[in-house]
Scaffold this motif. Sequence first.
Motif, mmCIF file in Angstrom:
data_model
loop_
_atom_site.group_PDB
_atom_site.id
_atom_site.type_symbol
_atom_site.label_atom_id
_atom_site.label_comp_id
_atom_site.label_asym_id
_atom_site.label_seq_id
_atom_site.Cartn_x
_atom_site.Cartn_y
_atom_site.Cartn_z
ATOM 1 N N SER A 1 64.931 -20.251 16.861
ATOM 2 C CA SER A 1 63.723 -19.919 16.110
ATOM 3 C C SER A 1 62.521 -20.758 16.520
ATOM 4 C CB SER A 1 63.974 -20.095 14.606
ATOM 5 O OG SER A 1 64.234 -21.450 14.302
ATOM 6 N N ALA A 2 62.750 -21.845 17.258
ATOM 7 C CA ALA A 2 61.622 -22.641 17.739
ATOM 8 C C ALA A 2 60.855 -21.908 18.831
ATOM 9 C CB ALA A 2 62.111 -23.989 18.264
ATOM 10 N N ALA A 3 61.544 -21.050 19.567
ATOM 11 C CA ALA A 3 60.905 -20.341 20.677
ATOM 12 C C ALA A 3 60.734 -18.847 20.417
ATOM 13 C CB ALA A 3 61.714 -20.536 21.957
ATOM 14 N N TYR A 4 61.534 -18.293 19.476
ATOM 15 C CA TYR A 4 61.542 -16.848 19.273
ATOM 16 C C TYR A 4 61.240 -16.494 17.824
ATOM 17 C CZ TYR A 4 63.518 -16.591 23.905
ATOM 18 O OH TYR A 4 63.693 -16.705 25.253
ATOM 19 N N ARG A 5 60.620 -15.344 17.654
ATOM 20 C CA ARG A 5 60.318 -14.811 16.335
ATOM 21 C C ARG A 5 61.312 -13.705 16.023
ATOM 22 N NH1 ARG A 5 55.748 -13.775 17.752
ATOM 23 N NH2 ARG A 5 55.939 -11.526 17.895
ATOM 24 N N ALA A 6 61.866 -13.714 14.841
ATOM 25 C CA ALA A 6 62.894 -12.738 14.469
ATOM 26 C C ALA A 6 62.312 -11.349 14.300
ATOM 27 C CB ALA A 6 63.579 -13.166 13.175
ATOM 28 N N GLY A 7 63.093 -10.348 14.706
ATOM 29 C CA GLY A 7 62.728 -8.967 14.450
ATOM 30 C C GLY A 7 62.843 -8.633 12.975
ATOM 31 N N GLN A 8 62.200 -7.560 12.569
ATOM 32 C CA GLN A 8 62.115 -7.214 11.154
ATOM 33 C C GLN A 8 62.768 -5.888 10.797
ATOM 34 O OE1 GLN A 8 60.802 -9.443 8.895
ATOM 35 N NE2 GLN A 8 60.767 -10.746 10.731
ATOM 36 N N ARG A 9 63.341 -5.183 11.789
ATOM 37 C CA ARG A 9 63.884 -3.856 11.468
ATOM 38 C C ARG A 9 65.082 -3.536 12.346
ATOM 39 N NH1 ARG A 9 61.721 0.108 15.095
ATOM 40 N NH2 ARG A 9 60.380 -0.894 16.626
ATOM 41 N N ALA A 10 66.015 -2.816 11.744
ATOM 42 C CA ALA A 10 67.153 -2.279 12.491
ATOM 43 C C ALA A 10 66.709 -1.009 13.204
ATOM 44 C CB ALA A 10 68.308 -1.987 11.542
ATOM 45 N N VAL A 11 67.387 -0.692 14.323
ATOM 46 C CA VAL A 11 66.934 0.410 15.178
ATOM 47 C C VAL A 11 68.125 1.231 15.663
ATOM 48 C CG1 VAL A 11 65.861 0.968 17.397
ATOM 49 C CG2 VAL A 11 64.876 -0.826 15.970
ATOM 50 N N VAL A 12 67.996 2.547 15.583
ATOM 51 C CA VAL A 12 68.921 3.463 16.257
ATOM 52 C C VAL A 12 68.103 4.399 17.126
ATOM 53 C CG1 VAL A 12 70.672 3.356 14.433
ATOM 54 C CG2 VAL A 12 68.917 5.148 14.372
#
Length: 276
Positions: A131-142
């Motif tokens: 998390s220091a380098a990356y931002r988390a995604g906010q949605r699941a995807v199909v």
Amino acid sequence: MRAAIYQANTGIDPLLGARALVEAAERAAGEGADMLFTPEMSAVLDRDRARAAGSIVTEEEDVALAAMRETAAKHGLWVHLGSLAVRDGAGDDRYVNRAYVIDDSGMIRVRYDKMHLFDVDLPDGQSIRESAAYRAGQRAVVVDTPWGRLGLAICYDVRFPDLFRALSDAGATLLSVPAAFTRPTGAAHWHILLRARAIEAAAYVIAAAQTGRHADGRETYGHSLVVDPWGTVQLDMEDDVGVKFVELDGAAVLAARSRIPVLQHRRPIGVVEVAR
């Protein structure tokens, strides 16, 4: 579907990474694959963040993404590019760990940003702060493919069954988990978790992985797997770098779901009663 699985030993040079991906795609197409699946961090795997910063660019500048789109169109091959680190200009200095599904015309059908980030101090002394380098995604995807609906996850996501429940509830019959698992956690949990996700969803799980000692000094577990909807491992690539093939049969999903109709029997969980 004739699926091609690329197990990689990705290094720190994006041009070499892109070249290896193109070679994998060309082999997949040459041997009649419908779709190629590649690992997490398919083009660059570098835990030295200062050095890696020079290789992480926007989608428009990424040589691996451009090369894979061109190769997919040239050969009429679908590609699930397991993930790339990219800059998305969202307002802070962090990147996203982003997966792509590219169709046989070279078009990006969908993007998925890794939702669960791995922050941990491991017993072997490694300290990982994704998390220091990356931002988390906010949605699941199909995304719909000619062979069924594909649900996307990346590496650490595999430990969170709620995500896979959401994907199968959305109609996924194929689940992809590209990864760069460490050796200790891979040996302990990789096969178990992937088989569990396949059984719970009565769906195929395709998990292309990184393997071996990498140029940045880390070691990854390998063992790219394909697990069928009954939980049987159809392919285990162990420590090998390269491309292997497996046939996926949509009838196996229907058979597993008819024998044990878990999706029909799911119930929403509301408030949990705490007895004291």
